[in-house]
Scaffold this motif. Sequence first.
Motif, PDB file in Angstrom:
ATOM      1  N   VAL A 111      -8.384   3.147   4.513  1.00 41.67           N
ATOM      2  CA  VAL A 111      -9.079   1.946   4.057  1.00 41.67           C
ATOM      3  C   VAL A 111      -8.294   1.274   2.928  1.00 41.67           C
ATOM      4  O   VAL A 111      -8.357   0.053   2.756  1.00 41.67           O
ATOM      5  CB  VAL A 111     -10.515   2.287   3.612  1.00 41.67           C
ATOM      6  N   ALA A 112      -7.526   2.062   2.173  1.00 42.65           N
ATOM      7  CA  ALA A 112      -6.703   1.500   1.099  1.00 42.65           C
ATOM      8  C   ALA A 112      -5.708   0.480   1.625  1.00 42.65           C
ATOM      9  O   ALA A 112      -5.266  -0.412   0.899  1.00 42.65           O
ATOM     10  CB  ALA A 112      -5.964   2.613   0.362  1.00 42.65           C
ATOM     11  N   ALA A 113      -5.361   0.601   2.907  1.00 41.38           N
ATOM     12  CA  ALA A 113      -4.434  -0.346   3.531  1.00 41.38           C
ATOM     13  C   ALA A 113      -5.166  -1.383   4.384  1.00 41.38           C
ATOM     14  O   ALA A 113      -4.538  -2.116   5.139  1.00 41.38           O
ATOM     15  CB  ALA A 113      -3.418   0.401   4.387  1.00 41.38           C
ATOM     16  N   GLY A 114      -6.492  -1.411   4.279  1.00 47.05           N
ATOM     17  CA  GLY A 114      -7.259  -2.398   5.011  1.00 47.05           C
ATOM     18  C   GLY A 114      -7.613  -2.001   6.429  1.00 47.05           C
ATOM     19  O   GLY A 114      -8.075  -2.829   7.220  1.00 47.05           O
ATOM     20  N   VAL A 115      -7.428  -0.725   6.782  1.00 45.23           N
ATOM     21  CA  VAL A 115      -7.778  -0.252   8.127  1.00 45.23           C
ATOM     22  C   VAL A 115      -9.294  -0.207   8.251  1.00 45.23           C
ATOM     23  O   VAL A 115      -9.972   0.431   7.449  1.00 45.23           O
ATOM     24  CB  VAL A 115      -7.163   1.139   8.390  1.00 45.23           C
ATOM     25  N   LYS A 116      -9.827  -0.871   9.276  1.00 40.04           N
ATOM     26  CA  LYS A 116     -11.275  -1.014   9.413  1.00 40.04           C
ATOM     27  C   LYS A 116     -11.907   0.120  10.217  1.00 40.04           C
ATOM     28  O   LYS A 116     -13.083   0.437  10.020  1.00 40.04           O
ATOM     29  CB  LYS A 116     -11.599  -2.360  10.060  1.00 40.04           C
ATOM     30  N   ASN A 117     -11.161   0.689  11.144  1.00 36.16           N
ATOM     31  CA  ASN A 117     -11.650   1.817  11.941  1.00 36.16           C
ATOM     32  C   ASN A 117     -10.653   2.950  11.774  1.00 36.16           C
ATOM     33  O   ASN A 117      -9.472   2.807  12.085  1.00 36.16           O
ATOM     34  CB  ASN A 117     -11.783   1.424  13.414  1.00 36.16           C
ATOM     35  N   THR A 118     -11.107   4.097  11.259  1.00 41.41           N
ATOM     36  CA  THR A 118     -10.198   5.166  10.858  1.00 41.41           C
ATOM     37  C   THR A 118      -9.897   6.178  11.957  1.00 41.41           C
ATOM     38  O   THR A 118      -9.293   7.218  11.706  1.00 41.41           O
ATOM     39  CB  THR A 118     -10.764   5.910   9.631  1.00 41.41           C
ATOM     40  N   HIS A 119     -10.311   5.898  13.200  1.00 39.53           N
ATOM     41  CA  HIS A 119     -10.014   6.819  14.303  1.00 39.53           C
ATOM     42  C   HIS A 119      -8.505   6.926  14.496  1.00 39.53           C
ATOM     43  O   HIS A 119      -7.780   5.943  14.364  1.00 39.53           O
ATOM     44  CB  HIS A 119     -10.677   6.328  15.590  1.00 39.53           C
ATOM     45  N   SER A 120      -8.048   8.129  14.843  1.00 37.93           N
ATOM     46  CA  SER A 120      -6.613   8.365  14.984  1.00 37.93           C
ATOM     47  C   SER A 120      -5.977   7.539  16.097  1.00 37.93           C
ATOM     48  O   SER A 120      -4.767   7.299  16.079  1.00 37.93           O
ATOM     49  CB  SER A 120      -6.348   9.857  15.244  1.00 37.93           C
ATOM     50  N   LYS A 121      -6.784   7.085  17.062  1.00 39.95           N
ATOM     51  CA  LYS A 121      -6.206   6.302  18.157  1.00 39.95           C
ATOM     52  C   LYS A 121      -5.677   4.954  17.670  1.00 39.95           C
ATOM     53  O   LYS A 121      -4.899   4.309  18.362  1.00 39.95           O
ATOM     54  CB  LYS A 121      -7.229   6.101  19.277  1.00 39.95           C
ATOM     55  N   TYR A 122      -6.116   4.526  16.484  1.00 39.59           N
ATOM     56  CA  TYR A 122      -5.610   3.274  15.921  1.00 39.59           C
ATOM     57  C   TYR A 122      -4.396   3.511  15.023  1.00 39.59           C
ATOM     58  O   TYR A 122      -3.921   2.585  14.379  1.00 39.59           O
ATOM     59  CB  TYR A 122      -6.710   2.564  15.132  1.00 39.59           C
ATOM     60  N   GLY A 123      -3.926   4.741  15.003  1.00 40.33           N
ATOM     61  CA  GLY A 123      -2.730   5.046  14.239  1.00 40.33           C
ATOM     62  C   GLY A 123      -3.003   5.942  13.052  1.00 40.33           C
ATOM     63  O   GLY A 123      -4.120   6.015  12.543  1.00 40.33           O
ATOM     64  N   ASP A 124      -1.952   6.645  12.641  1.00 40.86           N
ATOM     65  CA  ASP A 124      -2.039   7.530  11.477  1.00 40.86           C
ATOM     66  C   ASP A 124      -1.040   7.035  10.439  1.00 40.86           C
ATOM     67  O   ASP A 124       0.149   7.246  10.555  1.00 40.86           O
ATOM     68  CB  ASP A 124      -1.712   8.966  11.884  1.00 40.86           C
ATOM     69  N   ARG A 125      -1.539   6.354   9.424  1.00 42.46           N
ATOM     70  CA  ARG A 125      -0.664   5.773   8.400  1.00 42.46           C
ATOM     71  C   ARG A 125      -0.920   6.396   7.029  1.00 42.46           C
ATOM     72  O   ARG A 125      -0.558   5.826   5.999  1.00 42.46           O
ATOM     73  CB  ARG A 125      -0.896   4.258   8.337  1.00 42.46           C
ATOM     74  N   ARG A 126      -1.544   7.559   7.013  1.00 44.37           N
ATOM     75  CA  ARG A 126      -1.978   8.141   5.741  1.00 44.37           C
ATOM     76  C   ARG A 126      -0.823   8.353   4.766  1.00 44.37           C
ATOM     77  O   ARG A 126      -0.893   7.944   3.608  1.00 44.37           O
ATOM     78  CB  ARG A 126      -2.695   9.467   5.996  1.00 44.37           C
ATOM     79  N   MET A 127       0.224   9.018   5.243  1.00 46.04           N
ATOM     80  CA  MET A 127       1.335   9.332   4.338  1.00 46.04           C
ATOM     81  C   MET A 127       2.109   8.079   3.956  1.00 46.04           C
ATOM     82  O   MET A 127       2.579   7.952   2.813  1.00 46.04           O
ATOM     83  CB  MET A 127       2.260  10.375   4.970  1.00 46.04           C
ATOM     84  N   GLU A 128       2.242   7.147   4.891  1.00 45.09           N
ATOM     85  CA  GLU A 128       2.919   5.892   4.576  1.00 45.09           C
ATOM     86  C   GLU A 128       2.180   5.133   3.471  1.00 45.09           C
ATOM     87  O   GLU A 128       2.800   4.532   2.585  1.00 45.09           O
ATOM     88  CB  GLU A 128       3.036   5.022   5.829  1.00 45.09           C
ATOM     89  N   ILE A 129       0.863   5.158   3.530  1.00 49.02           N
ATOM     90  CA  ILE A 129       0.051   4.471   2.519  1.00 49.02           C
ATOM     91  C   ILE A 129       0.241   5.124   1.156  1.00 49.02           C
ATOM     92  O   ILE A 129       0.456   4.447   0.138  1.00 49.02           O
ATOM     93  CB  ILE A 129      -1.432   4.476   2.927  1.00 49.02           C
ATOM     94  N   LEU A 130       0.200   6.453   1.117  1.00 53.74           N
ATOM     95  CA  LEU A 130       0.404   7.164  -0.148  1.00 53.74           C
ATOM     96  C   LEU A 130       1.818   6.947  -0.676  1.00 53.74           C
ATOM     97  O   LEU A 130       2.025   6.796  -1.889  1.00 53.74           O
ATOM     98  CB  LEU A 130       0.124   8.657   0.038  1.00 53.74           C
ATOM     99  N   CYS A 131       2.787   6.913   0.225  1.00 52.19           N
ATOM    100  CA  CYS A 131       4.171   6.663  -0.201  1.00 52.19           C
ATOM    101  C   CYS A 131       4.308   5.278  -0.827  1.00 52.19           C
ATOM    102  O   CYS A 131       5.020   5.103  -1.829  1.00 52.19           O
ATOM    103  CB  CYS A 131       5.120   6.799   0.986  1.00 52.19           C
ATOM    104  N   GLY A 132       3.637   4.289  -0.241  1.00 53.88           N
ATOM    105  CA  GLY A 132       3.683   2.949  -0.803  1.00 53.88           C
ATOM    106  C   GLY A 132       3.118   2.899  -2.207  1.00 53.88           C
ATOM    107  O   GLY A 132       3.648   2.199  -3.089  1.00 53.88           O
ATOM    108  N   ILE A 133       2.064   3.655  -2.445  1.00 59.05           N
ATOM    109  CA  ILE A 133       1.465   3.711  -3.782  1.00 59.05           C
ATOM    110  C   ILE A 133       2.419   4.387  -4.766  1.00 59.05           C
ATOM    111  O   ILE A 133       2.601   3.934  -5.897  1.00 59.05           O
ATOM    112  CB  ILE A 133       0.111   4.448  -3.723  1.00 59.05           C
ATOM    113  N   VAL A 134       3.046   5.480  -4.325  1.00 64.84           N
ATOM    114  CA  VAL A 134       3.987   6.206  -5.197  1.00 64.84           C
ATOM    115  C   VAL A 134       5.145   5.300  -5.599  1.00 64.84           C
ATOM    116  O   VAL A 134       5.573   5.277  -6.762  1.00 64.84           O
ATOM    117  CB  VAL A 134       4.507   7.475  -4.490  1.00 64.84           C
ATOM    118  N   ARG A 135       5.674   4.555  -4.657  1.00 63.47           N
ATOM    119  CA  ARG A 135       6.818   3.680  -4.953  1.00 63.47           C
ATOM    120  C   ARG A 135       6.440   2.588  -5.953  1.00 63.47           C
ATOM    121  O   ARG A 135       7.297   2.110  -6.710  1.00 63.47           O
ATOM    122  CB  ARG A 135       7.363   3.068  -3.671  1.00 63.47           C
ATOM    123  N   LYS A 136       5.185   2.213  -5.973  1.00 64.38           N
ATOM    124  CA  LYS A 136       4.736   1.210  -6.941  1.00 64.38           C
ATOM    125  C   LYS A 136       4.642   1.805  -8.341  1.00 64.38           C
ATOM    126  O   LYS A 136       4.795   1.089  -9.335  1.00 64.38           O
ATOM    127  CB  LYS A 136       3.378   0.649  -6.518  1.00 64.38           C
TER     128      LYS A 136
END
Length: 383
Positions: A274-299
Motif C-alpha cells: 500500500v506504501a506504493a499505492g497498490v490497491k489489491n495486495t494479492h500476489s497475482k498482482y505482483g510482489d513488489r515488497r522488497m523493491e518498495i523497501l529498497c526505494g525507501i532505504v535509498r531515500k
Amino acid sequence: MNETGSFFLTKQKDKPEIGFTTGTCAAAAACAAARMLVSGIAVHYVRIMTPKGIPVLIEVIEPSITDCGSGHISAKCAVRKESGSDPDVTNGVLVYAEVTLTNDCTIDIDGGIGVGRVTLPGLDQKVGCAAINHVPRQMIDECVRKEIGAGHGARVVISIPEGVELASKTFNPRLGITGGISVLGTSGIVEPMSQQALLDTIQVEINMRKAMGYDILPVAIGNYGKDFLMSEYGFSVEKAVTSSNFIYDSIRMAADSGFKRILFIGHIGKLVKVAAGVKNTHSKYGDRRMEILCGIVRKLCCSKKADDVTGQLMSCISTDEAVRILKDADLADKALSEMTSRIHDNMCRWAGTGVQVEVIVFSNVHGILGESYGAKKFLEILS
C-alpha cells in the motif's frame, strides 16, 4: 451438513462450496492412522474439528497396517485434498500420513516425499524443517495424541507424492522451500474466493457495524491481523471487518457507507504494498515488497550504505527477514516510519475528504512496526 453438524466432502460431490486445507488433510490422515495403530482395524472415515470450529467428516483412502519387525507396527493412509469451488493446484492430491508408536511420549512430525523443506530463514518453520506450518502441526499433534493417549509417543510422517511436481507451480521455489509443497492452513477450511462474493461479504460486515452504531470502523486484513489485535490489545476479533486483499475497496465501501473514522491494521507483508499505492495486495498482482523497501532505504541514506542494504533486502524471502536487516543496519525506525507514513497517506487519499483513517502495521516476529498518529486513540475508543 448432517444432523450432527459435520459436513461431508467425498467423491460423490464434485464441487463443494467449501473445501479443506492441506493441513486438515494431514491431520485427518494422521488421526486415522493413529486410530488404526491402536485398534488394529482399518479406518474408512474420520471426523476432526478444524481451527475454524467446523467439524468435518472425511473419507480415508488406502488404509494399511504394516509390521515393521522388532515389535514395531506402522499405519498409513491418505486423504484427498478438496479445494472447494475455487480449486488450486493442490486440488485432488492425496495427502498421506504414516504413524509409528514410540516410547518417548512425544509426537514427532516430519515431512516425507513431496513435502517441501525450508532452506532459508524468515518463514513459519526454521531452516531444515519440513514445510508443515505451525497450525497444521498443532492439529496433527492434537489429533494423534487424542488417539494414542498420554502413555505413548509417535512419529508422524506426512507425504504428498504429487507435491514434487506441483511445487514448481507454487511460490515455494522462490521462498527457498525445496522438494515439494507446503502443508498450510490457519482455519482448516478453504472458502470460495469469488471476488464479488468476497466484496459482498465485506460490504455486509461494514453494514452490520454501521447498524450496530460503530463510530469507528476497525478493519483487519485477515486472521493474523485479528489474532494480533487480540494478543496485543485484548481487542475482540468480532469487532473487526476482514478486508482480505481488498484494501482500497474496503476503505471506499466504508467511506461510502458513512464511516468518518476507520482504523486499519495489517501485517507488513501486505501493507508495505500500500506504501506504493497498490490497491489489491494479492500476489497475482505482483510482489513488489522488497523493491518498495529498497526505494525507501535509498531515500534515507547514502548510496554506499544503500547499495549494501538493498542488496540484502532483494535476497529476502519475507518481510520479517527484511525488518531484521533494517534493524541490523540501524535503519528500521526511519524506514518503517516512512513506510507507515506512505501507507497512511494513500489510505487517506483513497478514503477522500472528511474521512480520518489511522493505521497500525505489525509483524508476528517483531511486533508493532508503525502506527499513525491517531491509531492508539482509536483503539482506546473501540476497546
